[in-house]
Structures are given as C-alpha cells and as structure tokens.
Write a protein that holds these residues in place. Structure first.
Motif, PDB file in Angstrom:
ATOM      1  N   ASN A  14      44.544  38.901  38.396  1.00 34.46           N
ATOM      2  CA  ASN A  14      45.264  37.650  38.663  1.00 34.46           C
ATOM      3  C   ASN A  14      45.973  37.627  40.006  1.00 34.46           C
ATOM      4  O   ASN A  14      46.537  36.602  40.398  1.00 34.46           O
ATOM      5  CB  ASN A  14      46.278  37.379  37.552  1.00 34.46           C
ATOM      6  CG  ASN A  14      45.575  37.149  36.235  1.00 34.46           C
ATOM      7  OD1 ASN A  14      44.642  36.352  36.151  1.00 34.46           O
ATOM      8  ND2 ASN A  14      45.975  37.876  35.209  1.00 34.46           N
ATOM      9  N   THR A  15      45.959  38.749  40.714  1.00 33.30           N
ATOM     10  CA  THR A  15      46.604  38.776  42.036  1.00 33.30           C
ATOM     11  C   THR A  15      45.573  38.683  43.163  1.00 33.30           C
ATOM     12  O   THR A  15      45.930  38.657  44.331  1.00 33.30           O
ATOM     13  CB  THR A  15      47.404  40.081  42.224  1.00 33.30           C
ATOM     14  OG1 THR A  15      46.489  41.181  42.171  1.00 33.30           O
ATOM     15  CG2 THR A  15      48.469  40.248  41.143  1.00 33.30           C
ATOM     16  N   ILE A  16      44.298  38.667  42.799  1.00 34.92           N
ATOM     17  CA  ILE A  16      43.263  38.657  43.835  1.00 34.92           C
ATOM     18  C   ILE A  16      43.082  37.244  44.380  1.00 34.92           C
ATOM     19  O   ILE A  16      42.863  36.304  43.625  1.00 34.92           O
ATOM     20  CB  ILE A  16      41.927  39.210  43.284  1.00 34.92           C
ATOM     21  CG1 ILE A  16      42.115  40.678  42.891  1.00 34.92           C
ATOM     22  CG2 ILE A  16      40.811  39.059  44.315  1.00 34.92           C
ATOM     23  CD1 ILE A  16      40.900  41.291  42.220  1.00 34.92           C
ATOM     24  N   GLU A  17      43.192  37.134  45.681  1.00 33.15           N
ATOM     25  CA  GLU A  17      43.019  35.832  46.319  1.00 33.15           C
ATOM     26  C   GLU A  17      41.597  35.705  46.862  1.00 33.15           C
ATOM     27  O   GLU A  17      40.981  36.700  47.229  1.00 33.15           O
ATOM     28  CB  GLU A  17      44.004  35.690  47.477  1.00 33.15           C
ATOM     29  CG  GLU A  17      45.450  35.615  47.043  1.00 33.15           C
ATOM     30  CD  GLU A  17      46.362  35.627  48.254  1.00 33.15           C
ATOM     31  OE1 GLU A  17      46.207  34.756  49.114  1.00 33.15           O
ATOM     32  OE2 GLU A  17      47.197  36.540  48.324  1.00 33.15           O
ATOM     33  N   ALA A  18      41.105  34.493  46.896  1.00 35.35           N
ATOM     34  CA  ALA A  18      39.762  34.281  47.451  1.00 35.35           C
ATOM     35  C   ALA A  18      39.614  32.850  47.927  1.00 35.35           C
ATOM     36  O   ALA A  18      40.130  31.917  47.310  1.00 35.35           O
ATOM     37  CB  ALA A  18      38.704  34.583  46.390  1.00 35.35           C
ATOM     38  N   ASP A  19      38.932  32.701  49.062  1.00 39.88           N
ATOM     39  CA  ASP A  19      38.494  31.380  49.511  1.00 39.88           C
ATOM     40  C   ASP A  19      37.023  31.165  49.164  1.00 39.88           C
ATOM     41  O   ASP A  19      36.595  30.046  48.920  1.00 39.88           O
ATOM     42  CB  ASP A  19      38.694  31.248  51.028  1.00 39.88           C
ATOM     43  CG  ASP A  19      40.166  31.335  51.395  1.00 39.88           C
ATOM     44  OD1 ASP A  19      40.914  30.419  51.010  1.00 39.88           O
ATOM     45  OD2 ASP A  19      40.573  32.334  52.029  1.00 39.88           O
ATOM     46  N   TYR A  20      36.276  32.267  49.188  1.00 40.26           N
ATOM     47  CA  TYR A  20      34.848  32.224  48.845  1.00 40.26           C
ATOM     48  C   TYR A  20      34.526  33.424  47.955  1.00 40.26           C
ATOM     49  O   TYR A  20      35.053  34.517  48.174  1.00 40.26           O
ATOM     50  CB  TYR A  20      33.976  32.313  50.102  1.00 40.26           C
ATOM     51  CG  TYR A  20      34.128  31.119  51.008  1.00 40.26           C
ATOM     52  CD1 TYR A  20      33.325  29.988  50.851  1.00 40.26           C
ATOM     53  CD2 TYR A  20      35.090  31.114  52.018  1.00 40.26           C
ATOM     54  CE1 TYR A  20      33.478  28.884  51.677  1.00 40.26           C
ATOM     55  CE2 TYR A  20      35.251  30.007  52.842  1.00 40.26           C
ATOM     56  CZ  TYR A  20      34.439  28.900  52.664  1.00 40.26           C
ATOM     57  OH  TYR A  20      34.593  27.811  53.479  1.00 40.26           O
ATOM     58  N   ILE A  21      33.654  33.201  46.982  1.00 41.27           N
ATOM     59  CA  ILE A  21      33.146  34.301  46.174  1.00 41.27           C
ATOM     60  C   ILE A  21      31.634  34.318  46.364  1.00 41.27           C
ATOM     61  O   ILE A  21      30.942  33.351  46.020  1.00 41.27           O
ATOM     62  CB  ILE A  21      33.500  34.121  44.688  1.00 41.27           C
ATOM     63  CG1 ILE A  21      35.029  34.046  44.512  1.00 41.27           C
ATOM     64  CG2 ILE A  21      32.929  35.282  43.859  1.00 41.27           C
ATOM     65  CD1 ILE A  21      35.471  33.720  43.092  1.00 41.27           C
ATOM     66  N   LEU A  22      31.135  35.382  46.949  1.00 42.73           N
ATOM     67  CA  LEU A  22      29.695  35.505  47.174  1.00 42.73           C
ATOM     68  C   LEU A  22      29.110  36.388  46.075  1.00 42.73           C
ATOM     69  O   LEU A  22      29.569  37.509  45.868  1.00 42.73           O
ATOM     70  CB  LEU A  22      29.423  36.120  48.558  1.00 42.73           C
ATOM     71  CG  LEU A  22      29.304  35.123  49.729  1.00 42.73           C
ATOM     72  CD1 LEU A  22      30.541  34.263  49.865  1.00 42.73           C
ATOM     73  CD2 LEU A  22      29.000  35.837  51.042  1.00 42.73           C
ATOM     74  N   LEU A  23      28.115  35.844  45.388  1.00 40.56           N
ATOM     75  CA  LEU A  23      27.495  36.565  44.275  1.00 40.56           C
ATOM     76  C   LEU A  23      26.052  36.906  44.629  1.00 40.56           C
ATOM     77  O   LEU A  23      25.239  36.014  44.894  1.00 40.56           O
ATOM     78  CB  LEU A  23      27.536  35.713  43.003  1.00 40.56           C
ATOM     79  CG  LEU A  23      28.941  35.274  42.548  1.00 40.56           C
ATOM     80  CD1 LEU A  23      28.843  34.342  41.335  1.00 40.56           C
ATOM     81  CD2 LEU A  23      29.824  36.480  42.218  1.00 40.56           C
ATOM     82  N   SER A  24      25.732  38.196  44.609  1.00 41.08           N
ATOM     83  CA  SER A  24      24.406  38.639  45.047  1.00 41.08           C
ATOM     84  C   SER A  24      23.328  38.379  43.998  1.00 41.08           C
ATOM     85  O   SER A  24      22.179  38.154  44.340  1.00 41.08           O
ATOM     86  CB  SER A  24      24.442  40.129  45.383  1.00 41.08           C
ATOM     87  OG  SER A  24      24.739  40.899  44.225  1.00 41.08           O
ATOM     88  N   HIS A  25      23.719  38.443  42.723  1.00 37.58           N
ATOM     89  CA  HIS A  25      22.780  38.177  41.627  1.00 37.58           C
ATOM     90  C   HIS A  25      23.568  37.995  40.350  1.00 37.58           C
ATOM     91  O   HIS A  25      24.792  38.086  40.351  1.00 37.58           O
ATOM     92  CB  HIS A  25      21.713  39.274  41.528  1.00 37.58           C
ATOM     93  CG  HIS A  25      22.214  40.641  41.173  1.00 37.58           C
ATOM     94  ND1 HIS A  25      23.079  41.342  41.984  1.00 37.58           N
ATOM     95  CD2 HIS A  25      21.986  41.436  40.096  1.00 37.58           C
ATOM     96  CE1 HIS A  25      23.345  42.515  41.418  1.00 37.58           C
ATOM     97  NE2 HIS A  25      22.697  42.596  40.273  1.00 37.58           N
ATOM     98  N   GLY A  26      22.857  37.726  39.237  1.00 35.69           N
ATOM     99  CA  GLY A  26      23.540  37.272  38.032  1.00 35.69           C
ATOM    100  C   GLY A  26      23.999  38.350  37.070  1.00 35.69           C
ATOM    101  O   GLY A  26      24.623  38.031  36.056  1.00 35.69           O
ATOM    102  N   HIS A  27      23.731  39.613  37.349  1.00 33.53           N
ATOM    103  CA  HIS A  27      24.084  40.650  36.385  1.00 33.53           C
ATOM    104  C   HIS A  27      25.592  40.695  36.150  1.00 33.53           C
ATOM    105  O   HIS A  27      26.388  40.510  37.071  1.00 33.53           O
ATOM    106  CB  HIS A  27      23.585  42.021  36.858  1.00 33.53           C
ATOM    107  CG  HIS A  27      22.098  42.176  36.726  1.00 33.53           C
ATOM    108  ND1 HIS A  27      21.367  43.075  37.456  1.00 33.53           N
ATOM    109  CD2 HIS A  27      21.205  41.518  35.933  1.00 33.53           C
ATOM    110  CE1 HIS A  27      20.084  42.986  37.119  1.00 33.53           C
ATOM    111  NE2 HIS A  27      19.962  42.038  36.205  1.00 33.53           N
ATOM    112  N   PHE A  28      25.918  41.016  34.887  1.00 31.76           N
ATOM    113  CA  PHE A  28      27.312  41.038  34.429  1.00 31.76           C
ATOM    114  C   PHE A  28      28.210  41.882  35.329  1.00 31.76           C
ATOM    115  O   PHE A  28      29.354  41.507  35.610  1.00 31.76           O
ATOM    116  CB  PHE A  28      27.335  41.587  32.996  1.00 31.76           C
ATOM    117  CG  PHE A  28      28.693  41.643  32.381  1.00 31.76           C
ATOM    118  CD1 PHE A  28      29.403  40.472  32.130  1.00 31.76           C
ATOM    119  CD2 PHE A  28      29.274  42.867  32.046  1.00 31.76           C
ATOM    120  CE1 PHE A  28      30.667  40.514  31.552  1.00 31.76           C
ATOM    121  CE2 PHE A  28      30.539  42.918  31.465  1.00 31.76           C
ATOM    122  CZ  PHE A  28      31.240  41.749  31.227  1.00 31.76           C
TER     123      PHE A  28
END
Ligand code: NI
Ligand code: MN
Length: 230
Positions: free
Chosen positions: A38-52
């Motif tokens: 809950n303390t992690i800030e982000a403007d963008y989240i880049l997801l390389s693939h769908g694995h959990f």
C-alpha cells in the motif's frame, strides 16, 4: 536512474519524474513480506505477460494510485473489464511515446495466461528510451524469456543497453549462462537480475551469478532496496 526492488521480477524505476513499476508480485511473495504494497507509488505499471507471479498486485495498485497499465492487448482488455480506467494496450513490435520516454514492446519467448485462465496474449519484453540529464539512455526489461536470437535486434537498433533487467533463475526462464549471452547480445552496461529465489525451482547462488557477470556491472538488489544506477 533510481530503481527499487520489490522481489521476484518487480522493479520500480523513476524516469523523468514518473514512477514505472514492472510486474508487481508482492503480497503472495513470502520473500517480500516486509514490503507494504500500500506504500508503493506508480504512474505506470508495465506487465510483461499474464502469469500470476507478474500481475498479482497490479489491480490493487492501479486502483489505489490511478496508474496506467501498459501491456499487450489481451491483458490491457482484461483489466478494462475489471474496471481499470487507465490502460494502454500494445503488442510486440509496437512503440509508443509516453510522457517519460518511448516504450517498444519486444519479443519474449515464454507463455502467457491470466490467473483466471483467460488467454494472456504474447509475452513481451520492453525497451524504454528516455533522456536523462541531456543524454539518451535506454533500459531493457526482458520479462520472462528464454535466450533468443531476436535480442541481437536490440543491439542493432539501440547499439547498447544502459540497464538490462534479465531473468536468471533458470527452469522457467533463462539461467545464468544464457542470461550472460543475452547481456552480451544486447550489449548491456548495467545488468540487474530478476526472477530468482522466489520458488524452489529458481533458487540461485549469488556467487555463481557474480562470477559469471564479472565483465559487467552487476547490480544485485536486496528486496526493498533502492539504488541509483549509473
Ligand atoms: Ni511467466
Ligand atoms: Mn514468471
């Protein structure tokens, strides 16, 4: 460039004041139990693939921070259906100029399915090109991948990679020696290892890694550690 490690393949980098988070897998990761997601800030989240082990915390973080999810078409659409408002669908070979730099989606040799069984599209890596203190820099985040010859295209296009984030844990991805070849093929300066130690199949001896990468600037992070990468 400032970078922070949250375990497994989850790194946050700060580029031109924007916080970019890759592949968040924190709350299910026993090794990252000291990280408060809950303390992690982000403007963008880049997801390389769908694995959990790459998307587990993405929904919660984007809903709390309003971060834009950047991923392939299938994954971006899956998040839209979950009520995530800001997504940017891309696909392998495509580039887009964001406000922090240009992201190009590059090939990864792996598989991809979302946690509920939805088809996850093609797995990808990312090359981000950006300007820092008047210099052009680039970063390669390989995602989960085998060593593959298309990595040579990265060197052909970019000449070298300032920061290469490479999986090294073997079993599901490249191991140390294929990652070493990858670092060579993309002509990496700084190498940041990922996708190791989280599960029994990918436990790695850091000494082996350090010995193998003695010709590179290897930056191993403790979980939670933040460093300035040159
Ligand atoms: Ni994977
Ligand atoms: Mn993985």
């Amino acid at each position: 460039m400032k970078a922070q490690y949250f375990g497994h393949s989850c790194y946050q980098v700060v580029i031109n004041g924007k916080k970019i988070l890759f592949d968040p897998f924190i709350t299910p990761n026993e090794l990252a139990k000291n990280i408060d997601v809950n303390t992690i800030e982000a403007d963008y989240i880049l997801l390389s693939h769908g694995h959990f082990d790459h998307v587990a915390d993405a929904e919660a973080i984007t809903k709390r921070t309003g971060a834009t999810i950047v991923s392939n078409f299938e994954i971006a659409t899956w998040y839209e259906q979950k009520g995530v408002e800001k997504t940017h669908p891309m696909n392998t070979g495509g580039s887009w100029e964001f406000d922090f730099g240009t992201v190009k989606c590059v090939n990864a040799v792996h598989s991809s399915v979302l946690p509920d069984g939805t088809y996850g599209g093609a797995p990808m890596g990312f090359v981000i090109t950006f300007e820092e203190e008047g210099l052009e820099k680039n970063l390669y985040y390989a995602g989960d991948t085998a060593l593959h010859y298309d990595m040579k295209l990265i060197q052909e296009e970019y000449d070298h990679v300032d920061y290469a984030f490479l999986p090294v844990g073997d079993n599901f991805t490249m191991g140390i020696f294929d990652a070493l070849k990858a670092a060579d093929w993309v002509n990496a300066d700084v190498v940041v290892p990922m996708h190791y130690d989280t599960f029994g199949y990918i436990v790695m001896d850091k000494k082996d890694l350090q010995e193998a990468f003695e010709d590179f600037t290897l930056e191993i992070f403790e979980i939670g550690e933040q460093k300035e990468l040159n």
